[in-house]
Design an enzyme around this catalytic site. Structure first.
Site, PDB file in Angstrom:
ATOM      1  N   ASP A 116       0.863  -1.184   0.000  1.00  0.00           N
ATOM      2  CA  ASP A 116       0.000   0.000   0.000  1.00  0.00           C
ATOM      3  C   ASP A 116       0.892   1.223   0.000  1.00  0.00           C
ATOM      4  O   ASP A 116       1.998   1.203   0.563  1.00  0.00           O
ATOM      5  CB  ASP A 116      -0.904   0.005   1.240  1.00  0.00           C
ATOM      6  CG  ASP A 116      -2.018  -1.034   1.158  1.00  0.00           C
ATOM      7  OD1 ASP A 116      -2.461  -1.350   0.038  1.00  0.00           O
ATOM      8  OD2 ASP A 116      -2.453  -1.515   2.218  1.00  0.00           O
ATOM      9  N   ASP A 133      -7.100  -1.380  -4.507  1.00  0.00           N
ATOM     10  CA  ASP A 133      -8.130  -0.993  -3.532  1.00  0.00           C
ATOM     11  C   ASP A 133      -9.093   0.031  -4.135  1.00  0.00           C
ATOM     12  O   ASP A 133     -10.304  -0.033  -3.910  1.00  0.00           O
ATOM     13  CB  ASP A 133      -7.490  -0.417  -2.268  1.00  0.00           C
ATOM     14  CG  ASP A 133      -6.631  -1.426  -1.528  1.00  0.00           C
ATOM     15  OD1 ASP A 133      -6.878  -2.643  -1.664  1.00  0.00           O
ATOM     16  OD2 ASP A 133      -5.703  -0.991  -0.822  1.00  0.00           O
TER      17      ASP A 133
END
Length: 172
Positions: A116, A133
């Site tokens: 991330d 995401d």
């Protein structure tokens, strides 16, 4: 037909963008350090997430992989049943699938961890996320829109039927 082809190409491009950005961040940024990207909006903060959204179920890679596979199978079933009939449903499922595949690749090939790196500077408590995401969230929102649209259309049909019956009764 062009819409479906465009959606499929977009899904592949999202998957490629997700994997490219993760590799780029991994090789060019220092772990857990924030870098200003869009001042006041988004920072690049490279982290590894071994959980799901908000780090939930951290360390439970096989459970997260299992849930991802089940969700993807449901998406494929929905795609086969409704996707060709509705462009919105098709786009939604393509986005969820491309994002799910992107994060699943990480879990399988990066030791159960997802890379991330996107962090809202203006919302510091929001979790760090990635391109996959984003695709999943947008796809899920489109799925909700699809189902809400269906409920609204069904309600309109019921009301139209009631009005029609009422008008027939008045004419008798």
């Amino acid at each position: 037909m062009i819409t479906y082809i465009l959606a499929a190409i977009t899904g592949v491009l999202i998957l490629l963008a997700d994997q490219f950005t993760k590799l780029y961040v991994q090789s060019h940024f220092e772990m857990a350090k924030s870098y200003e990207f869009l001042p006041g909006l988004i920072d690049i903060t490279y982290i590894h997430n071994d959980g799901g959204a908000w780090g939930m179920l951290g360390g439970y890679t096989w459970l997260l992989l299992s849930v991802t596979i089940v969700v993807m199978l449901v998406c494929i079933a929905l795609l086969l049943k409704y996707g060709a009939k509705d462009k919105l449903m098709f786009w939604a499922i393509i986005l969820v699938l491309s994002g799910g595949i992107g994060n699943m690749i990480d879990r399988i090939f990066r030791g159960g961890k997802v890379i991330d790196f996107l962090h809202f500077e203006f919302w510091p408590t929001f979790p760090v996320f990635n391109v996959a995401d984003c695709a999943i969230v947008i796809g899920a929102a489109l799925l909700m829109l699809y189902f809400f649209k269906g409920i609204i259309d069904e309600e309109k049909q019921k009301r139209a039927a009631v009005v029609e019956v009422t008008q027939k009764d008045e004419n008798v």
